[in-house]
Enzyme design. Structure first.
Site, PDB file in Angstrom:
ATOM      1  CB  CYS A 454      10.167   0.977   1.718  1.00  0.00           C
ATOM      2  SG  CYS A 454      11.136   1.020   3.239  1.00  0.00           S
ATOM      3  CG  HIS A 827       8.818  -2.076   5.016  1.00  0.00           C
ATOM      4  ND1 HIS A 827       9.485  -1.845   3.837  1.00  0.00           N
ATOM      5  CD2 HIS A 827       7.541  -2.384   4.677  1.00  0.00           C
ATOM      6  CE1 HIS A 827       8.659  -2.017   2.825  1.00  0.00           C
ATOM      7  NE2 HIS A 827       7.466  -2.339   3.310  1.00  0.00           N
TER       8      HIS A 827
END
Length: 996
Positions: A454, A827
């Site tokens: 990510c 994330h």
């Protein structure tokens, strides 16, 4: 009397003489008369009406019948009996081979005189059966129209119950065989009127009995999907569809497209014939049904049908634009067919030879319909130019034809393309069959997470949304000898033009992977970004130059061109320069060094140190709401770059402050509001201390991006272990170091240094402080003394007289957010928008550049949220408040884009101008072909996946046939709201409640 009347009618006297004699007979008929004489007159008038060889004879027969019906009702009722009517309907009237065509007219005429009679019900019962038998014999349009007229005037004769459904189906069968035998205008108008009467009867029945609609539509679909008929069914069937209530459309289309008993060939035949209906002049809502079925097929991934039908029918639909009576519906269908056919240029290119002739014809017509159609057609053509660029030889005649028509802006084009793509259509099975997911409604494409990647996905999406950089990358020519940049070009091209909802960046990841990164582990996105930009820069720097269109542009002088030609793309887009000065506090000698940067790493001030624009050389200004504490001592704002306790150095006069301004800067949890011109331009009209003092203050523990920039630019004392080695003193001395920006990058990248090493835990910890992000900020840039006068003369921006500092305005375009408490976990996702120089940022008409503070910031630019494969619409309010709602989600890397007309160099102005002139760049042939092939492959994959769902569905309880169970196609209030097949309990299950 009947003999007299017959003799008069058959005589050779002139009609006016006959008329006088007939009048006397008719007047006599109004008197009392015996039954036998009445029967004789009724038989004669029936004969005249049904077999009269002239219109005059039939009119006399009609007149006599009406008189006897009024004045001798008992005799008329006795004559007009069930047995006589049955004989008329089954055997006809008149000699063999010359049966009368007026039986239905005769019955309609006589019915009005027996409606109240005891035999009326028997007659109605007979007619209900006989009209059904009649339509099963497939009568001509004229006879069908007579049946419809009879039943419309006497609805008691319409079949009931199951016979009514059968009657509707057989009537539709009749319409399917209608043909207009003549091309004369009067005959065509008569044919259209007949069709209208028949379809009008269906509408009347459907209004009173809605249960007949779906079986009728089933029959209609059976007719148009039949592959056995040698002749195509009549386009008159379009008249049937116009009366189907639109609220039934979604359910009908959903059930049709999910019916596995319908083969591809049948569906292709049906939709092809429906598209032919655009030529039917009396149809209403036909285009809506056609488009709905096309969208339904796209939702269930029947792409092979859509491709075949579009290529075979699009030219025919286009040709109907010549005819005003069908133009509106044809244009709607054409728009959807073209805008949805995005995987290949083939459909659009079929129309290229026809477009100039049509445009010329519409211009010549000079009607409101033609004008409106021209504008819509031009918008459609420019969408296709945008989507399928790179064919100048083919497009030149078309461009010439539409050059005088309005050109839609890029946002409008992208909206239309994103909204209508086949892969954008929602699928009812998506929650049960994840691989049938549709493309995001934003039109943007996501990136697949390849295992804790990510960090890379967020950076790539941020770079992609930097439109100037994206355009330059996509403009790369083949054989540029830059392998990594070429891979980035391919990745950008697929993000721009792929039909997939998300693509895999696997190839780019393997090429751009920093060698010290651990596979499968979370990484620092800022570290990856630095490595990526450095790799791209070094790759080009070795001599493998990209194609530079600006080289030939007249926007650049030769001197400027020579200066910037040696820069790499990374330097042009992200490169800035910074001057670091160190002053020895003993001898006051100043040493300076200029170095390049691609991002500014902003550290957080110690908790006990507040830098609210008072300690910087040139405090960062905010345009708009400012939550900056007023300086405790306003005099600090008027000092030199060096700390005030020391006297200014010779040759370095004290610099009046230029506070850094931000627009749209808001307190956490508050909604940003655009300000007035006065607020935006206050930095140019008020003394800075006053301007700061009038603004609201943020909480003391709150930070802002201007705070961090001011801290970065504030002087640093070098003492103790950090003493500076002064060359003049030849020893370590206390000193002060200050950084000054000397060249602002086109894209300013700011990294907030949230991760620090904790010696107690021996781990990197994260600073979770909320940082307020301005949507627009001004950055102080140092200019050479000889440039100051030029800057003031050009009126680019305000500069402090004699100071050599000026403000450069930057617009926020991307924010990469880290969610988590450690750089090794968590994330990444990003918020982005495309900042361009159009709209609110455009130059005034007179061409004179306006000061930055006078320009309104464009709050209308759409924000997007990129979270791996998921892309959604967002807003600046969401960007500003994300940490307020989710404390572990904090802004980490910011991208700002420099506005033109500031310190911006001619390169930046040329880049902006090139973007305005050329829009999205054309891709080279190999890349276009690769995208086209992948799009076709994706459509085939999706279609295959959709077909495989049959195996999944077959294990579930069977649902009744859709046309028999439509009334139950509603949400079951008592069932579970879950999305799993098990939700909803027993019976047919909520799955069938949803799908069928």
């Amino acid at each position: 009397m009947d003999k007299i009347l017959e003799a008069v009618v058959m005589s050779s006297y002139p009609n006016n003489v006959k008329q006088g004699l007939v009048r006397r007979v008719i007047e006599a008929a109004k008197q009392p008369m015996d039954s036998e004489q009445c029967w004789s007159m009724l038989e004669l008038s029936t004969k005249l009406y049904l077999t009269g060889d002239t219109k005059y004879k039939r009119e006399i027969g009609k007149e006599v019948l009406e008189v006897y019906g009024h004045y001798h009702p008992e005799e008329f009722e006795e004559f007009f009996n069930v047995r006589f009517l049955l004989s008329l309907l089954q055997e006809g009237y008149g000699p063999l081979g010359k049966r009368s065509h007026y039986v239905l007219d005769y019955i309609q005429l006589g019915l009005q005189f027996v409606l109240e009679s005891p035999s009326a019900n028997s007659i109605f019962s007979l007619l209900r059966i006989e009209v059904l038998r009649k339509v099963c014999e497939r009568p001509s349009p004229k006879q069908c129209a007579k049946i419809s007229k009879l039943l419309t005037q006497h609805p008691q004769c319409i079949p009931t119950g199951k016979h009514q459904v059968l009657f509707c189906q057989q009537l539709i069968r009749c319409i399917g065989q209608f043909q207009c035998v003549s091309e004369g205008e009067e005959d065509i108008m008569e044919f259209l009127e007949q069709v209208n009467k028949v379809s009008g009867l269906l509408q009347r029945i459907w209004r009173t009995q809605t249960s007949a609609i779906l079986p009728s539509l089933k029959e209609l679909f059976t007719i148009i999907s039949s592959t056995e008929e040698q002749e195509a069914p009549s386009n008159a069937l379009a008249s049937v569809v116009q009366f189907v209530p639109l609220e039934l459309m979604d359910g009908v289309i959903r059930n049709l497209t999910n019916d596995d008993s319908i083969t591809d060939v049948q569906m292709m035949t049906a939709i092809g014939r429906m598209i032919d209906w655009v030529s039917w002049p009396l149809g209403k809502n036909i285009d809506k049904w056609i488009i709905a079925l096309l969208k339904g097929l796209a939702a269930v991934k029947k792409f092979s049908i859509l491709i075949e039908v579009t290529l075979s029918k699009i030219e025919k639909v286009f040709s109907k634009l010549l005819y005003p009576i069908v133009r509106e519906g044809a244009l709607s269908v054409l728009q959807y067919m073209l805008l949805s056919f995005q995987h290949s240029h083939e459909a659009f290119h079929l129309l290229l030879p026809h477009i100039p002739r049509l445009v010329a014809s519409l211009k010549k017509e000079d009607s409101n319909s033609a004008t409106s159609s021209l504008e819509q057609l031009a918008e459609l053509i420019h969408c296709m130019f945008f989507r399928f660029s790179g064919f100048p030889d083919l497009y030149e005649p078309v461009l010439e034809a539409v050059k005088a028509l309005p050109i839609p802006n890029e946002d409008r084009i992208k909206h239309l393309l994103g909204q209508n793509a086949w892969t954008s259509q929602k699928n009812e099975l998506a929650c049960f069959y994840p691989r049938l997911a549709s493309k995001s409604e934003t039109g943007k494409i996501g990136l697949i997470n390849l295992g804790n990647t990510c960090y890379m996905n967020s950076i790539i999406q941020s770079l992609f949304m930097a439109s100037d950089f994206r355009h330059s990358v996509l403009n790369l020519t083949e054989g540029n000898s830059q392998p990594l940049m070429t891979k980035l070009q391919w990745l950008f091209a697929f993000l721009e033009h792929s039909q997939r909802p998300a693509i895999s960046p696997e190839s780019f990841l393997s090429a751009s992977w920093p060698p010290w990164f651990t596979p499968g582990a979370q990484q620092d996105c800022s570290e990856y970004l630095k490595y990526l930009l450095d790799r791209l820069h070094e790759e080009e720097k070795t001599g493998k130059r990209i194609y530079q269109k600006l080289k030939e542009s007249s926007l650049m002088s030769q001197a400027v061109e020579h200066h910037y030609l040696n820069k790499t793309l990374i330097e042009k887009m992200f490169g800035g320069k910074m001057m670091t000065k160190i002053r020895c506090l003993k001898c006051l000698n100043v040493s300076s060094r200029e170095e390049a940067f691609t991002d500014l790493s902003l550290a957080f001030p110690p908790p006990d140190k507040h830098v609210r624009g008072s300690t910087s050389v040139l405090p960062v200004e905010e345009i708009g709401p400012q939550f900056i504490e007023p300086p405790e001592n306003p005099s600090q704002l008027t000092g030199s770059p060096w700390i005030q306790r020391k006297a200014p150095m010779a040759g370095h006069p004290a610099a009046p402050p230029m506070p850094v301004e931000t627009l749209g800067f808001q307190e956490p949890g508050k909604v940003a509001n655009p300000l007035s011109d006065d607020a935006i331009g206050m930095g140019a009209t008020k003394d800075p201390p006053l301007a700061f003092g009038e603004q609201a203050c943020a909480p003391k523990d709150s930070r802002s991006v201007p705070d961090l920039i001011n801290y970065f630019l504030s002087p640093e004392r070098l003492t103790a272990e950090n003493k500076y080695h002064c060359e003049k003193c030849a020893s370590l001395q206390d000193a002060e170091k200050v950084a000054e920006l000397t060249e602002g990058p086109h894209y300013l990248i700011l990294t907030l240094l949230r991760f620090s090493f904790d010696p107690r835990t021996m781990k990197r910890k994260k600073i979770l402080d909320n940082v307020s992000i301005p949507v627009v900020l001004k950055l102080p840039i140092l200019v050479a003394p000889e440039e100051t006068e030029e800057v003031c003369r050009r009126g680019k921006d305000r500069a402090a007289p004699g100071s050599g500092f000026m403000s450069v305005v930057y617009d926020l375009c991307s924010v990469v957010v880290h969610s988590g408490i450690s750089s090794e976990s968590g994330h990444y996702y990003c918020y982005s928008r495309e900042c361009t120089d159009t709209g609110a940022h455009g130059q005034p008409r007179d061409g004179a550049p306006k000061p930055a503070s006078d320009k309104q910031v464009d709050f209308e630019i759409q924000w997007y949220l990129f979270n791996d494969t998921r892309v959604s619409f967002s807003s600046f309010e969401s960007v500003s408040n994300v940490t307020s709602f989710f404390p572990k989600d904090t802004a980490y890397v910011l991208f700002y884009r420099q506005r033109p007309g500031r310190q911006s160099c001619p390169l930046h102005e040329a880049l902006a101008e090139a973007g305005r002139l050329h829009g999205e760049p054309s891709l080279h042939k190999d890349l276009m072909e690769a995208i086209s092939k992948d799009n076709i492959l994706y459509l085939q994959e999706q279609e295959k996946e959709a077909r495989n769902r049959a195996a999944y569905i077959s294990a579930l309880p069977k649902s009744p046939l859709w046309w028999r169970d439509f009334d139950r196609d509603k949400d079951d209030d008592s069932s579970s709201g879950g999305c799993s097949p098990a939700a909803g309990g027993s019976g047919s299950g909520s799955f069938h409640g949803l799908v069928f």
